[in-house]
Each structure stands twice: as C-alpha cells, then as structure tokens.
Design a protein around this motif. Structure first.
Motif: not given
Length: 272
Positions: A163-173, A151-161
């Motif tokens: 690896l794409t977020r490291y390239q651009d934290p403002e746009n984690p892709r 039941g965890a939120d997919f997009f919340k976990l995506a933003r938190e975990r």
C-alpha cells in the motif's frame, strides 16, 4: 389535605418552569437543555469561548437534529441495513463500556516499566533497516507470505502490492531508513522485528487500521553505547503494558462470563 394538593401543583409548575428555562434551543419536540449541552462540552467556561462559538455549536446541533428528524420521518431508521448497523454499534458501545468499567483503574507501575526496559535494553541500542510490504487484508497477506516462502522475490511483490506505493509510485517506500526501537510501530511488532536476524522475513503481522505487515530485516546496526530510559520511552512502555493487561483481562473476563450463558453453534444453515 385540601391545602396540600394546590401546594403540590404549585411545586410541579415551578419545577416545569425551571426546566423550560434550561432549554437552550428546540427543533419541533427535540430540546437541547443546558445539562445536555454541558455533556457535549464538559468542563467549559462559556465566558472564555465567547457567544459566537456557542452559537456556531448550536447551529451545528440544529442542523444535525433536523437531518435526524427528517431521516426518522422517511423511515430510514427502520430499514434493515440501517437498523443492523445501529444495533451493532449499540452492542459494541455497551460491551466496551462494560469492559471499561470492569477493567477499572488498572495501571502500570514504575517497577513494571523498568523491568520491561531491562529485559529489552539491548534492543534499544540498535536500529534496523527493513524491507516492508503493507497489505490491506489478512487473506492477501497470508497468500503473499506463502508465495515468499515458496521462492517469490520479496521486493518484487512489495513493489507490486504494498500500500505504500500509492503515496508516491516513484518512491514506494518499500525499504526504510535505519529505525531505532520506539519509532517503528506498536511495541509488540517491534519485539518481533528486533528478534529477527538479517535476511529473515516475518510472518504476516496485524498492523495499523486493519492492514497487515510483512517485513524483511535487511540490516541491524548498533547506534548507542548505552540505552537510556527516557520519559518518551517510559510512556510508550506504559501504553504497551497497559494494552497487554487490557487484552489479558478481556480474555479472562469473557471466559468467566461464559458459564452464565447458554451457547450453541450449528453450521448447518451456512451449508444450505
């Protein structure tokens, strides 16, 4: 016989002299011969690359050889951690070379390429929009997948975990554009994605460079009225089918060899 011995000695002398002439550069006892140089730079026309580039290569060889000899002198090669890595590299290289030779000239035919395309033709009519989570380890990927199922939120976990977020934290892709067949990743991954339905979330999928991918299919849109087997798609299908043949061959080949080797397993030492 008394004439034969001096003649043999003369031949050996000439042979050694010719070998010495083939030596391009030396570092103490290490020699770089013309034959070895040609192995480093195969099918090379020396006249076309110029003496400057050849000398630059020789400088690099000398530098590497000096460092190698110094490492040997300091006994680094005999250290457990280093010898372990060298042993594993040697094993892996020889194993890969064996499989390469046994796999031989196996190829993929035009008919096989066409058959694959015909079986997946409809997929090439569509583009998909995905939510994605790229994770560094299998353990984290499996845990993340289980959390999503619970039941965890997919997009919340995506933003938190992801690896794409490291390239651009403002746009984690974490959400892609619409992607057609042939541009997402390996064809095996695309087969999984294009069989999914909107809203469906995949299991953890082995991805690039040891990472793992979890995707959510947000939308699927038809972008073509007719699929075309282009040269680019042909090449992609060829590579995919050849890789599949290689993996199938590898499993079969190893299984055929197992009967020739005594294999024992005992987990007791790990339990102490």
């Amino acid at each position: 016989m008394k004439y034969l011995i001096p003649f043999i000695i003369l031949l050996l002398f000439v042979s050694c002299a010719e070998q010495e002439k083939d030596v391009i550069v030396t570092v103490d006892g290490s020699k770089l011969t013309k034959a070895r140089f040609e192995q480093y730079v195969p099918d090379l026309d020396y006249g076309q690359i110029g003496e400057d580039r050849i000398r630059a290569f020789l400088d690099d060889w000398v530098q590497q050889e000096i460092l190698y000899l110094q490492a040997k002198k300091q006994g680094i090669r005999e250290e457990d951690s280093v010898s372990f890595v060298l042993e594993q590299y040697t094993k892996n290289f020889l194993a890969m070379e064996l499989v390469r030779r046994e796999f031989g000239t196996t190829s993929v035919t035009e008919k096989e390429i066409r058959t694959y395309f015909d079986q997946h033709e409809e997929e090439f009519l569509y583009a998909v929009k995905l939510g994605q989570i790229v994770l560094p380890t299998r353990e984290l990927a499996v845990r993340t997948s289980e959390e999503i199922k619970s039941g965890a939120d997919f997009f919340k976990l995506a933003r938190e975990r992801s690896l794409t977020r490291y390239q651009d934290p403002e746009n984690p892709r974490i959400i892609t554009d619409y992607l057609p067949r042939g541009v997402i990743a390996d064809f095996a991954i695309e087969e999984i994605i294009f069989e999914m339905k909107p809203g469906e979330i995949s299991e953890a999928i082995p991805y690039v460079q040891g990472t793992y991918l979890i995707v959510k299919l947000i939308d699927k849109r038809k972008i073509k009225a007719r699929a075309e087997l282009t040269d680019e798609i042909k090449g992609q299908i060829y590579n995919y089918l050849l890789a599949a043949k290689y993996q199938e061959f590898l499993v079969t080949y190893v299984d055929s060899l197992k009967a020739s080797y005594k294999i024992t397993t005992d987990l007791t030492p790990l339990q102490k």
